[in-house]
Every structure is written in structure tokens, then in C-alpha cells.
Design a protein around this motif. Structure first.
Motif, mmCIF file in Angstrom:
data_model
loop_
_atom_site.group_PDB
_atom_site.id
_atom_site.type_symbol
_atom_site.label_atom_id
_atom_site.label_comp_id
_atom_site.label_asym_id
_atom_site.label_seq_id
_atom_site.Cartn_x
_atom_site.Cartn_y
_atom_site.Cartn_z
ATOM 1 N N PRO A 209 42.902 30.991 46.751
ATOM 2 C CA PRO A 209 42.496 31.399 45.511
ATOM 3 C C PRO A 209 40.641 31.915 45.319
ATOM 4 C CG PRO A 209 43.749 29.631 45.464
ATOM 5 C CD PRO A 209 43.552 29.843 46.585
ATOM 6 N N VAL A 210 39.947 31.114 46.100
ATOM 7 C CA VAL A 210 38.640 31.592 46.343
ATOM 8 C C VAL A 210 38.500 32.889 47.103
ATOM 9 C CG1 VAL A 210 38.077 30.261 48.297
ATOM 10 C CG2 VAL A 210 36.169 30.806 46.451
ATOM 11 N N PHE A 211 39.349 33.019 48.105
ATOM 12 C CA PHE A 211 39.275 34.233 48.914
ATOM 13 C C PHE A 211 39.665 35.441 48.017
ATOM 14 C CE2 PHE A 211 41.534 37.217 51.620
ATOM 15 C CZ PHE A 211 40.487 37.637 52.626
ATOM 16 N N ALA A 212 40.620 35.257 47.006
ATOM 17 C CA ALA A 212 40.967 36.544 46.256
ATOM 18 C C ALA A 212 39.933 36.912 45.074
ATOM 19 C CB ALA A 212 42.278 36.103 45.476
ATOM 20 N N TRP A 213 39.226 35.812 44.976
ATOM 21 C CA TRP A 213 37.888 35.953 43.905
ATOM 22 C C TRP A 213 37.164 36.777 44.866
ATOM 23 C CZ3 TRP A 213 33.132 33.955 44.758
ATOM 24 C CH2 TRP A 213 32.138 34.299 43.693
ATOM 25 N N ILE A 214 36.632 36.638 46.071
ATOM 26 C CA ILE A 214 35.593 37.043 46.968
ATOM 27 C C ILE A 214 36.060 38.399 47.075
ATOM 28 C CG2 ILE A 214 34.475 37.125 49.143
ATOM 29 C CD1 ILE A 214 35.139 34.132 49.279
ATOM 30 N N ARG A 215 37.216 38.875 47.309
ATOM 31 C CA ARG A 215 37.720 40.059 47.595
ATOM 32 C C ARG A 215 38.175 40.910 46.271
ATOM 33 N NH1 ARG A 215 36.587 42.277 52.365
ATOM 34 N NH2 ARG A 215 38.526 43.302 52.123
ATOM 35 N N GLU A 216 37.835 40.457 45.309
ATOM 36 C CA GLU A 216 38.255 41.422 43.863
ATOM 37 C C GLU A 216 37.814 42.953 44.227
ATOM 38 O OE1 GLU A 216 36.766 39.698 40.077
ATOM 39 O OE2 GLU A 216 38.133 38.212 40.369
ATOM 40 N N ASP A 217 38.693 43.840 44.045
ATOM 41 C CA ASP A 217 38.436 45.025 44.020
ATOM 42 C C ASP A 217 37.852 45.556 45.201
ATOM 43 O OD1 ASP A 217 38.779 45.616 41.218
ATOM 44 O OD2 ASP A 217 36.824 44.809 40.761
ATOM 45 N N ALA A 218 38.147 44.773 46.404
ATOM 46 C CA ALA A 218 37.738 45.378 47.884
ATOM 47 C C ALA A 218 39.010 45.992 48.527
ATOM 48 C CB ALA A 218 37.177 44.130 48.682
ATOM 49 N N PRO A 219 38.677 47.004 49.342
ATOM 50 C CA PRO A 219 39.649 47.610 49.751
ATOM 51 C C PRO A 219 40.527 46.574 50.930
ATOM 52 C CG PRO A 219 37.785 48.999 50.205
ATOM 53 C CD PRO A 219 37.545 47.554 49.367
ATOM 54 N N ALA A 220 41.827 46.606 50.892
ATOM 55 C CA ALA A 220 42.535 45.539 51.710
ATOM 56 C C ALA A 220 42.190 45.719 53.367
ATOM 57 C CB ALA A 220 43.897 45.714 51.537
ATOM 58 N N HIS A 221 41.873 44.521 53.825
ATOM 59 C CA HIS A 221 41.721 44.249 55.083
ATOM 60 C C HIS A 221 40.299 44.950 55.675
ATOM 61 C CE1 HIS A 221 46.354 44.206 55.421
ATOM 62 N NE2 HIS A 221 45.898 43.054 55.225
ATOM 63 N N ARG A 222 39.533 45.430 54.759
ATOM 64 C CA ARG A 222 38.311 46.331 55.205
ATOM 65 C C ARG A 222 37.144 45.378 55.165
ATOM 66 N NH1 ARG A 222 35.729 51.380 52.372
ATOM 67 N NH2 ARG A 222 33.624 51.541 53.425
ATOM 68 N N LYS A 223 36.344 45.149 56.269
ATOM 69 C CA LYS A 223 35.341 44.390 56.081
ATOM 70 C C LYS A 223 34.108 45.195 55.316
ATOM 71 C CE LYS A 223 34.835 43.996 60.599
ATOM 72 N NZ LYS A 223 34.622 43.456 61.953
ATOM 73 N N CYS A 224 33.071 44.421 54.530
ATOM 74 C CA CYS A 224 32.211 45.025 53.895
ATOM 75 C C CYS A 224 31.097 45.639 54.927
ATOM 76 C CB CYS A 224 31.627 44.111 52.825
ATOM 77 S SG CYS A 224 30.774 42.552 53.320
ATOM 78 N N PHE A 225 30.215 46.301 54.641
ATOM 79 C CA PHE A 225 29.123 46.860 55.279
ATOM 80 C C PHE A 225 28.240 45.904 55.970
ATOM 81 C CE2 PHE A 225 25.325 49.299 56.584
ATOM 82 C CZ PHE A 225 25.659 50.047 57.220
ATOM 83 N N GLU A 226 28.242 44.875 54.979
ATOM 84 C CA GLU A 226 27.132 43.883 55.565
ATOM 85 C C GLU A 226 28.014 42.947 56.720
ATOM 86 O OE1 GLU A 226 25.839 45.247 51.681
ATOM 87 O OE2 GLU A 226 27.750 44.771 52.485
ATOM 88 N N ALA A 227 29.003 42.937 56.381
ATOM 89 C CA ALA A 227 29.821 42.022 57.532
ATOM 90 C C ALA A 227 30.222 42.879 58.973
ATOM 91 C CB ALA A 227 31.136 41.978 57.101
ATOM 92 N N GLN A 228 29.976 44.019 58.641
ATOM 93 C CA GLN A 228 30.246 44.712 59.858
ATOM 94 C C GLN A 228 28.918 44.824 60.735
ATOM 95 O OE1 GLN A 228 31.765 48.763 59.218
ATOM 96 N NE2 GLN A 228 32.415 48.179 57.208
ATOM 97 N N VAL A 229 27.873 44.704 59.747
ATOM 98 C CA VAL A 229 26.508 44.680 60.613
ATOM 99 C C VAL A 229 26.361 43.136 61.204
ATOM 100 C CG1 VAL A 229 23.865 44.455 60.002
ATOM 101 C CG2 VAL A 229 25.299 46.077 58.929
ATOM 102 N N MET A 230 26.713 42.238 60.349
ATOM 103 C CA MET A 230 26.757 40.775 60.986
ATOM 104 C C MET A 230 27.613 40.905 62.211
ATOM 105 S SD MET A 230 29.417 38.043 61.183
ATOM 106 C CE MET A 230 30.203 38.179 59.657
ATOM 107 N N ASP A 231 28.766 41.422 62.398
ATOM 108 C CA ASP A 231 29.542 41.074 63.212
ATOM 109 C C ASP A 231 29.088 41.955 64.563
ATOM 110 O OD1 ASP A 231 31.914 40.620 64.716
ATOM 111 O OD2 ASP A 231 33.070 42.339 63.816
#
Length: 444
Positions: A209-231
Motif C-alpha cells: 500500500p505505501v509502495f503504491a502511494w510512493i509510486r503514484e504516476d511513476a512509470p512501471a519498474h523505472r527508477k526515478c533519476f535521484e535513485a539512479q544517482v544514488m545507485d
């Protein structure tokens, strides 16, 4: 297990703090609305402060990175990295790289600080052992545990359950963008976009449930740009610093990197683990040779003060090399504007990824694969397995108060097992061994 199951009725609006350029109100929204205690701070400055002051971050000081603390032969030698020092170094790399690309630096730093918070005692070995323990309750994955810790376990903010009125933890109650930026694998178990059998995932079933809230309107399976920088910052920090730690500890001899048989062993470690299996080993040889050809490379490292200074310069050069390559390639692709959220992809040249992978493989080959390490890992796996068995037999009394209450309120055996896993994951290396010894002592 009790947790976030729907949006709280307390969310009648959110104080988004000072406006943050490049981020909309959805990015700065929190699951539970709350006023800012100190006006003038951005939402992401609050996120960073919450992670930095968390008990979970402090506990990383007692969790293994690669070289086990306490294994050095000389007291004067620098201590090896722990999960905490790695996270701090990752955060420094990520903050500067993110800022150079237009990300909010506090947001990227918060994600880098938080990315390993869910990792258990004994490093990746402990993670695999806990995955065996948790096979009948959804498995264990350090990144999924980090999300669980940030949104449920770490006690910072509670709201009233809309159905019962009972207090329910929402963890650190970070912004949507901060939780998204800390999510390295944005999919549940078995939903890897290209490898369904992969053991890498970012959310457990009861945290969806909280994951779905975090990912509202996000492209499926795609990391946000900041997560890519973190990675990428994570890759840069641990590849460079694990190599540095291996040299300091005397496990890596730079001269061995010139031996063809030794190099063949390194390529064998890298293929499939750090680079795709179909990578031509010559690409890896070229990558290592490019590094060896640099005038700052620490040839002939002997542990002297001059050699230590040269090695420290080499680590700085490597970090700069890897980050500047990613920054330049990303800018050439996306231009000079502010890059945030889902507006861009981080571009890391293949040659740079190969150089980073070679360093990882060197540390793997000469540090992690030492004969005495396998004996130590076997013992650690026994500690985790026996600890889980003992806690289950003595629950709820043997659990810490926080987890004891959750165990009592858990609705079924699967949820109770997850509480035991949460308890073990929260331990440091030393506290895991101490608790194991205490619980394995026969009761009188």
C-alpha cells in the motif's frame, strides 16, 4: 502485521515546506500530514535530518561492509569501512553528483544515507541467511527492508488507525520523492522486469500500500533519476573504497594485477556478477589497463605514510573519474537543464561501468573469497538460523519491546515470522552474537 494499509484520515493536506525548484507538491507530500517545526526549511532538508538522526542509521556502525571490523593486525592502521561509513561516503558522492545534474542535494543525500538502513548483521551473507529464514513469509531483501524500516519500523511518527483509533507507525514519514529516491528496485518479489527469478526486489507484500502511494504516476519498474544517482554513487563508493580497504588490510597486492593468471581469475569473478555474462574479457582487461596506466595509480603499495597518501589520492581520482564520466555523458544526452524525478536517465559510459566493475571484482576475488572468510560466513549463517529458531521458541518474551508488541498483535504465523525477521535485521554484528549466545544458553 499491523502497518499502513490505507491513507490516513489525518491526511487532509500537507505542509510542503519551502518551495523546492524542480519538484512539485506531489514530490514533497508525506503520507501523514504534519506541520514544520522550523519554518524556512525545505521538505528535503527535513528528510535528510530525519535519516541522519535515526537510530537505524547509527546501528550501521556495527554492521560489516566488506572487511570485518577488528581483523587488522596493527592498531594504528585505519579502521575498515562499516555500513555507516560507506553510507556517509556514498552520501557525499551522491550529493555532489546530484547537485551537478540539477537534483536537490538534500534529497539525494537523504536517499544515499538511507539506502542500506535495512541491511542485517553480517553484510550480504546475513542477507542471504535471513532470506532462508524468511522463505515462508515472503523472503528477505535488504532494499525491501530499508523501505519497511523507513515507512514502518523506525519509530518517529504515529497516526491513528482510521478503523480502530490505535496508533500506527508511519516510520520516518519521509516525502514521496525521498522514499522513491531510496528505492533501488521498484518492484515486489518475483516482478523483476527482465529476470522474474531474481532475488532483487524493493518491497514486501504487506508494504505494497505505501509502495503504491510512493509510486503514484511513476512509470512501471523505472527508477526515478535521484535513485539512479544514488545507485551509481553506491557503486562508485563501494568499488573504490572496498579496493582501498583491501589494500590497507594487505589482502590485495597491486603486483598481482599484472599477472595474466590472476587477471583471468578476476574476469571470471566479474562476468555475470558485475558485468553481463556475454561481456568480452578483453573489455575488462582494457578497463583495468586504463586504470593501471594512470600516473596516480597506487603501484607498489607498501603501507608507508607516503604510500597511504598516494592511495588516498588514487581513491579521490577514481571517484572523480567515475562521477565526471557519468555527469558528462548525461549532460550530452539531456542538456544543461535541471534533471529531476522522471525527466531524465543517468547515462554512464560502458567503459566507465567496466572500470568500476573491475574494482569490484578485485575486492571480491582477494577480500571476500579468502579461505578464512568462508569459514566465518558459515559461522554467521549458523548464528542467524539459530537466532531465528531461538526467538521463535521464546517469543514474545525474548523480543525487544517494540517487536514484542508487534508479535502479539500479528494476525497469523506468517506475520509473526516477519516480526522475528525484523528483529534480527535490526541487530548489529556484535548484538546478534550476544543475543544468540544468551538465547542458546539453557534456561534454568
Amino acid at each position: 502485521m499491523e502497518g499502513i494499509t490505507e491513507r490516513s484520515s489525518a491526511r487532509n493536506g500537507t505542509d510542503h515546506g519551502t518551495d523546492t525548484p524542480g519538484y512539485d507538491t506531489a514530490a514533497t507530500e508525506r503520507w501523514a500530514a504534519e506541520p514544520d517545526k522550523r519554518p524556512g526549511r525545505t521538505a528535503f532538508q527535513r528528510d535528510r535530518a530525519r535519516v541522519l538522526h535515526s537510530a537505524a542509521l547509527r546501528r550501521l556502525a556495527g554492521k560489516t561492509q566488506v572487511v570485518t571490523p577488528g581483523t587488522r593486525s596493527h592498531a594504528w592502521d585505519a579502521s575498515p569501512r562499516t555500513r555507516l561509513t560507506h553510507s556517509l561516503e556514498c552520501a557525499q558522492v551522491g550529493r555532489e553528483l546530484g547537485a551537478a545534474l540539477g537534483c536537490d542535494p538534500d534529497l539525494v543525500e537523504a536517499a544515499c544515507l538511507a539506502h542500506d538502513m535495512g541491511h542485517p548483521p553480517f553484510g550480504h551473507n546475513g542477507e542471504q541467511a535471513l532470506n532462508d529464514v524468511a522463505k515462508d513469509c515472503g523472503g528477505f531483501e535488504g532494499n525491501a527492508q530499508s523501505l519497511r524500516l523507513l515507512t514502518r519500523i523506525e519509530p518517529k511518527r504515529f497516526i491513528a488507525d482510521p478503523a480502530t483509533g490505535d496508533p500506527v507507525s508511519v516510520g520516518l514519514n519521509l516525502t514521496r520523492a525521498a522514499l522513491d529516491a531510496a528505492t533501488k528496485y521498484p518492484w515486489p518479489r518475483g516482478a523483476h522486469p527482465t529476470d522474474p527469478g531474481s532475488n532483487k526486489f524493493g518491497v514486501y507484500e504487506d508494504d505494497l500500500p505505501v509502495f503504491a502511494w510512493i509510486r503514484e504516476d511513476a512509470p512501471a519498474h523505472r527508477k526515478c533519476f535521484e535513485a539512479q544517482v544514488m545507485d551509481w554513487s553506491d557503486d562508485v563508493a563501494y568499488s573504490v573504497h572496498d579496493f582501498e580497504d583491501g589494500l590497507h588490510a594487505g589482502h590485495i597486492d597491486p603486483n598481482m594485477l599484472l599477472s595474466e593468471p590472476e587477471r583471468a581469475d578476476i574476469w571470471a569473478v566479474a562476468l555475470g556478477r558485475y558485468v553481463p555474462e556475454d561481456t568480452d574479457p578483453q573489455e575488462l582487461a582494457d578497463a583495468l589497463d586504463r586504470l593501471l596506466d594512470q600516473e596516480w595509480w597506487p603501484h607498489g603499495y607498501d603501507g608507508s605514510a607516503v604510500a597511504q597518501a598516494r592511495l588516498k589520492d588514487a581513491t579521490s581520482q577514481l571517484i572523480g573519474r567515475f562521477c565526471l564520466a557519468a555527469e558528462g555523458a548525461t549532460r550530452r544526452t539531456h542538456g544543461s537543464g535541471r534533471l529531476t524525478r522522471y525527466g531524465a536517465e543517468l547515462v554512464v559510459p560502458r567503459e566507465t561501468r567496466n572500470e568500476c566493475a573491475v574494482l569490484k571484482a578485485v575486492a571480491d576475488r582477494y577480500v571476500m573469497q579468502r579461505a578464512e572468510q568462508e569459514a566465518l560466513r558459515a559461522d554467521q549463517r549458523i548464528v542467524i538460523a539459530e537466532l531465528a529458531e531461538a526467538l521463535a521458541a521464546r517469543a514474545p518474551e525474548a523480543l525487544e519491546p517494540q517487536f514484542r508488541a508487534q508479535f502479539v498483535s500479528a494476525p497469523d504465523d506468517r506475520s509473526r515470522k516477519r516480526v522475528i525477521v525484523d528483529q534480527i535485521a535490526s541487530l548489529t554484528d556484535a548484538s546478534a552474537r550476544t543475543l544468540h549466545a544468551r538465547l542458546r544458553t539453557p534456561r534454568r
